[in-house]
Each structure stands twice: as structure tokens, then as C-alpha cells.
Scaffold this active site. Structure first.
Site, PDB file in Angstrom:
ATOM      1  N   LYS A   1      18.342  -3.780  42.364  1.00 17.27           N
ATOM      2  CA  LYS A   1      17.753  -2.181  42.593  1.00 17.27           C
ATOM      3  C   LYS A   1      16.485  -2.030  43.420  1.00 17.27           C
ATOM      4  O   LYS A   1      15.733  -2.836  43.299  1.00 17.27           O
ATOM      5  CB  LYS A   1      17.635  -1.520  41.162  1.00 17.27           C
ATOM      6  CG  LYS A   1      17.527  -0.115  41.105  1.00 17.27           C
ATOM      7  CD  LYS A   1      17.261   0.477  39.696  1.00 17.27           C
ATOM      8  CE  LYS A   1      17.008   1.943  39.561  1.00 17.27           C
ATOM      9  NZ  LYS A   1      16.940   2.616  38.111  1.00 17.27           N
TER      10      LYS A   1
ATOM     11  N   SER B   1      19.678   6.529  36.944  1.00 18.07           N
ATOM     12  CA  SER B   1      19.265   6.639  38.236  1.00 18.07           C
ATOM     13  C   SER B   1      19.937   5.159  38.907  1.00 18.07           C
ATOM     14  O   SER B   1      19.802   4.898  40.143  1.00 18.07           O
ATOM     15  CB  SER B   1      17.406   6.434  38.466  1.00 18.07           C
ATOM     16  OG  SER B   1      17.097   5.184  37.497  1.00 18.07           O
TER      17      SER B   1
ATOM     18  N   SER C   1      18.744   5.190  32.497  1.00 14.68           N
ATOM     19  CA  SER C   1      19.488   5.056  33.794  1.00 14.68           C
ATOM     20  C   SER C   1      20.069   3.498  33.811  1.00 14.68           C
ATOM     21  O   SER C   1      20.554   3.270  34.915  1.00 14.68           O
ATOM     22  CB  SER C   1      18.091   5.049  34.572  1.00 14.68           C
ATOM     23  OG  SER C   1      17.957   6.065  35.207  1.00 14.68           O
TER      24      SER C   1
HETATM   25  N1  GLN Z   1      17.730  10.822  33.641  1.00 12.73           N
HETATM   26  C1  GLN Z   1      16.376  10.526  33.383  1.00 12.73           C
HETATM   27  C2  GLN Z   1      15.444  10.948  34.096  1.00 12.73           C
HETATM   28  O1  GLN Z   1      15.713  11.492  35.103  1.00 12.73           O
HETATM   29  C3  GLN Z   1      16.128   8.857  32.866  1.00 12.73           C
HETATM   30  C4  GLN Z   1      16.163   8.263  34.443  1.00 12.73           C
HETATM   31  C5  GLN Z   1      15.809   6.676  33.957  1.00 12.73           C
HETATM   32  O2  GLN Z   1      16.152   6.204  33.127  1.00 12.73           O
HETATM   33  N2  GLN Z   1      15.107   6.027  35.061  1.00 12.73           N
HETATM   34  O3  GLN Z   1      14.186  11.142  33.784  1.00 12.73           O
END
Ligand code: GLN
Length: 504
Positions: A78, A169, A193
Site C-alpha cells: 500500500k 481505503s 480500511s
Molecule cells: N473509512 C474510514 C475513514 O474514512 C476508515 C478509513 C481507514 O480505516 N483508513 O476514516
């Protein structure tokens, strides 16, 4: 030779040891798959030369019979993980072409153990999002299509028509694993995410206990919630990955000094007598009946494997999402203060330093990141700190206590759906109302708020033929139980490979 990209990580590991193919052959097959899969936009940077060099070194080790735990296995990373000498952007314009002079601890442990890097994977900008649509490199395409849909099946693998998001994400990580563009991938999870994209793509993802993996060298979003973890094709693959990723690191004071078990031993272990909590607060009003039915199936599978099912209450669940969307932006606003045009990447010219800051940040951050910075700055400001930030922290303690109470009562793990729906269409959610997108995290954020481990395992498909996942939440530092229970679901439900490689 059979298509080596169809193998799971642990199958490939065993095949290399048995000398059925070489690390170079395995890597070449994946490099070709990555090229063919460009229409999915899963990779933001391909590093084939780097991969082949690592593979050649692995072949030497394999020839000597000195295989390290992940010897010769091609992975995707990532773009939130700093990789030495390899561009790292968090998929934000503000990092420009930043090339870190250091390697994140987690990725360095993968290379220590012999893994091969195919490239850097797309994600939501600074990991803020649930669909990968906030990336400066554009949306990732989910390799899954709705039943009967032929979008993007045209000549040359051009992606056209209305595709689905892979979740976020870690959308690039999940899409790459599902499309066989790597054997497994690193990912991070601040509010879901790892687990939500895994559920949207029929892959397995585990967010370990807070402190299990070092955060050093991972671009920070919300430091008290961020954790690294793997996305893989199977529960066993995730166990093998986590073994290498986890461990104490003196460079991260929140990483925990506890031995890392050989997680693979837990895969296939009996779950007889394990007590599984079913939280009544997760039975949301209006919950998609297909998700509800899947949850019931999960209960039945675990029961059939000898586990005991217990109804439990986690009374503060309903406050988790609003509290998360105060705590996470607050920490983000503070973490993102470092992107000022001086130290990294992008710099816009200004008449003086203040104007340079303003212009750089205006040009460098996307709209979702700006929204988080504004919310975070607001809730931390003198007049509102007590009303919002402090209150959210108190709620967080109550959420944590809910779990402590059920675990003290002898519950070993909690079973819930992973997401409130299957993958949705690109552009379909959140453009008018960001809260619509935030609701995706409804089942996952509590786990981060409480610092607990959580795994998402594919468990079925919906009426449109799209994968759905179940989530298991464990006791602190008991990832092993999640691997054991997760494998029961995997055995019962089967695996969920993408049926057709329509992209190339
Ligand atoms: N969807 C969540 C956010 O936008 C979690 C994102 C994540 O876990 N990095 O904060």
C-alpha cells in the site's frame, strides 16, 4: 505450466520449496499479470526490476535450501508504507514525488523474510475514505462485476461503463489480491480500511490489535487508531503474512513488546467450546436482509464446528461512528500539519511563507482531506474541545469497556457482518452527503476505537453475485482465535475467486 498467479501465498511458498517453479518464474508471472491488470488502476507504481532482483536473490537462497519464511513471494505494498528509494505518496498530490530515504518497519520485515515487492498500491488519499475514490491517482476498479454486467469487457481491457468500487481505503490492496496481481498485500486500517475492502472483493483481511505491528514509517492518519495488517486470498495466507509484519519496534513507542506466535498453527485448530458473542446492537433496523441471512449462516457454521453462541450487548455501539468522526479528524488535522511545502513534496510559490503554506496546502490536499482537517481543527479549538473532542474520548472509553465486559464474561470472539452492503458503484455514494460514505464503517470502527483485532472473511454472495464478508472481533492480542474461527467460515463458505479476468 499452470498459471502461477492463481496460487495462494502459502501454496506458492510450498511450490517454491518443492522446486516446482522458481521465484523468478513466479515473479515474472505476477509482473505480467500486473501489466495486464492496469485497467483496474490497483498499482500506482510498478517496480518490476526491483522485484526481479529480489527474486534472483531468493532463487539463490532456495537453491542453498535456506528459504526464509516468505522467500520469493511477490507482494503489493500500500502506498502508505514508506519504501526506501521508491516513491511513496499516500496517494496525495501534496507528497508529490517524495522518495523516502527509509523503509517502514513492517515492509522491512517482509523483505527480511524474503518477500518480493511488485510495486505500490493505490489507496484513498491519506487513507481517508471507504471507496478509493479520494485517491489523487483516481478510483480503483473492483475486479468483481454485478451478475450479467459486461462493463469493461471490451477489446484491449479498456475499462468502460459503470464499475464497482473495491472499498477503501486499501482499495488497491484488495483489488490486486482479488485479481491475482500479487499473492498478498499490505494494508492499513484506521476505521475499517482493511476489513471493508476485503469484504467488497471476496478476500480476507485482518486488522491486528493496536500495537501488534509497528506504525513506524507508515504515513500517519489517526495515530491512536492506525494499524497495519495484511489482505490475502485465504485465512492461512493472512496468518503467514502477519507473522512477518508483527512484532515490537523500539521506534514506535505504542508497539507492544510481546512475542509473535506462529499464527499458522491456529489455522485449522478446533474451535470446540469457544464462546461467540452476537451483539444485539449490530442488528440495525433496516439491515439488508441478505446480510442478516449471511450472519445467521455464520452463526450456524460456528455452531456446527462446536462453538457456543451467546447473545451479548455492546450498549455504546451506536455512538462509535459519530465519536470516530471526531477523534479521527482531530488526530488527522494534527498529523497533517507537517505537510507545509517545506519538508516534503509539493511546494507552491507565495509572496511570503504564510502564503506559500496556504497555496501549497490548498493545491496539495483533496476535498475529503480538507474536510477532515477542518473538522479536526474545529473540534480541537479552545471553545469546542470539551464539547466534542473530550466527549468523544469519553465515549471511546465506554466502547472499550463494553468489550472488556463481555470478554470478562468469557466471550472469546464476537461475530458481526463486515459491511452494511456489498460493493457499490463508482460515483454512487457520498458526493452529495459525505455521511452516506461514513456509514460504511458502521460495523468496523468500534474495533479501532477499542484497539481490538478484527478479521473479515468472505462468507457468501448477494443476489447480484457480489461477495459479502463476516467480521470476527477478538480479545486483545488474540489474533490466533480469529484465524481459527475465520478458517471455519472459510471452510464452510468456500473461497471466492473472481470468475472471469475480463480486464486483460
Ligand atoms: N473509512 C474510514 C475513514 O474514512 C476508515 C478509513 C481507514 O480505516 N483508513 O476514516
Amino acid at each position: 505450466m499452470t498459471d502461477l498467479t492463481r496460487l495462494t501465498l502459502t501454496e506458492a511458498r510450498d511450490g517454491l520449496k518443492a522446486k516446482r517453479f522458481s521465484a523468478t518464474e513466479l515473479t515474472q508471472a505476477h509482473i505480467a499479470a500486473v501489466e495486464k491488470g492496469r485497467a483496474l488502476n490497483a498499482y500506482v507504481l510498478e517496480t518490476p526490476e526491483h522485484a526481479l532482483k529480489q527474486a534472483a536473490a531468493s532463487d539463490e537462497n532456495l537453491a542453498k535450501g535456506e528459504a526464509r519464511p516468505l522467500e520469493g513471494l511477490p507482494l503489493g505494498i500500500k502506498d502508505l508504507f514508506a519504501t526506501e528509494g521508491v516513491r511513496t505518496t499516500a496517494c496525495s498530490k501534496i507528497l508529490g514525488n517524495f522518495v523516502p530515504p527509509y523503509e517502514s518497519t513492517v515492509s522491512s520485515q517482509l523483505w527480511r523474510d524474503g518477500a518480493v515487492m511488485l510495486g505500490k498500491l493505490n489507496n484513498d488519499e491519506f487513507a481517508m475514505g471507504s471507496s478509493n475514490e479520494t485517491s489523487a491517482f483516481g478510483s480503483v476498479v473492483n475486479p468483481w462485476r454485478r451478475k450479467g454486467s459486461n462493463v469493461g469487457a471490451g477489446q484491449g481491457g479498456a475499462v468502460e461503463g459503470n464499475h464497482l468500487v473495491p472499498g477503501g481505503s486499501s482499495g488497491g490492496s484488495a483489488a490486486a489480491v482479488a485479481a491475482d496481481l500479487c499473492l498478498a498485500a499490505t494494508a492499513t486500517d484506521t476505521g475499517g480500511s482493511i476489513r471493508q475492502p476485503a469484504a467488497f472483493t471476496g478476500t480476507v483481511g485482518i486488522k491486528p490489535t493496536y500495537g501488534r505491528c509497528s506504525r513506524w514509517g507508515i504515513v500517519a492518519f489517526a495515530s491512536s487508531l492506525d494499524q497495519a495488517g495484511p489482505i490475502g486470498k485465504t485465512v492461512r495466507d493472512c496468518a503467514a503474512m502477519l507473522r512477518s509484519m508483527a512484532g515490537h519496534d523500539p521506534k514506535d513507542t505504542t508497539s507492544v513488546d510481546a512475542p509473535v506466535p506462529d499464527y499458522e498453527y491456529a489455522v485449522g485448530r478446533s474451535v470446540k467450546g469457544r464462546r461467540i458473542g452476537i451483539p444485539r446492537e449490530y442488528r440495525l433496523e433496516g439491515l439488508n436482509p441478505e446480510i442478516d441471512a449471511l450472519w445467521q449462516k455464520g452463526i450456524d457454521w460456528l455452531k456446527a464446528a462446536g462453538a457456543e453462541i451467546v447473545e451479548i450487548s455492546l450498549p455504546h455501539t451506536k455512538y462509535a461512528l459519530p465519536a470516530y468522526y471526531i477523534v479521527a479528524p482531530a488526530e488527522a488535522s494534527s498529523n497533517l500539519a507537517r505537510y507545509d511545502g517545506v519538508r516534503y513534496g509539493l511546494r507552491e510559490q507565495g509572496r511570503d511563507i504564510v502564503e506559500m503554506y496556504e497555496k501549497t496546502r490548498a493545491a496539495g490536499f483533496g476535498p475529503e482531506v480538507k474536510r477532515r482537517i477542518m473538522i479536526g481543527t474545529y473540534v480541537l479549538s479552545a471553545g469546542y474541545y470539551d464539547a466534542y473532542y473530550l466527549r468523544a474520548q469519553k465515549v471511546r472509553t465506554l466502547i472499550k469497556r463494553d468489550f472488556e465486559t463481555v470478554y470478562a464474561d468469557g466471550i472469546d470472539a464476537v461475530l458481526t457482518p463486515a459491511t452494511p452492503s456489498a460493493a457499490f458503484g463508482i460515483g454512487e455514494k457520498g458526493s452529495a452527503d459525505p455521511v452516506e460514505m461514513y456509514l460504511n464503517d458502521i460495523f468496523t470502527v468500534t474495533v479501532n476505537m477499542a484497539g481490538l483485532p478484527g478479521i473479515a472473511v468472505p462468507a457468501g454472495v448477494d443476489g447480484q453475485g457480489l461477495p459479502l464478508g463476516l467480521q470476527l472481533i477478538g480479545r486483545p492480542f488474540d489474533e490466533e482465535t480469529l484465524f481459527s474461527l475465520g478458517e471455519v467460515i472459510e471452510q464452510a463458505a468456500g473461497r471466492f475467486p473472481v470468475a472471469e479476468r475480463w480486464w486483460g
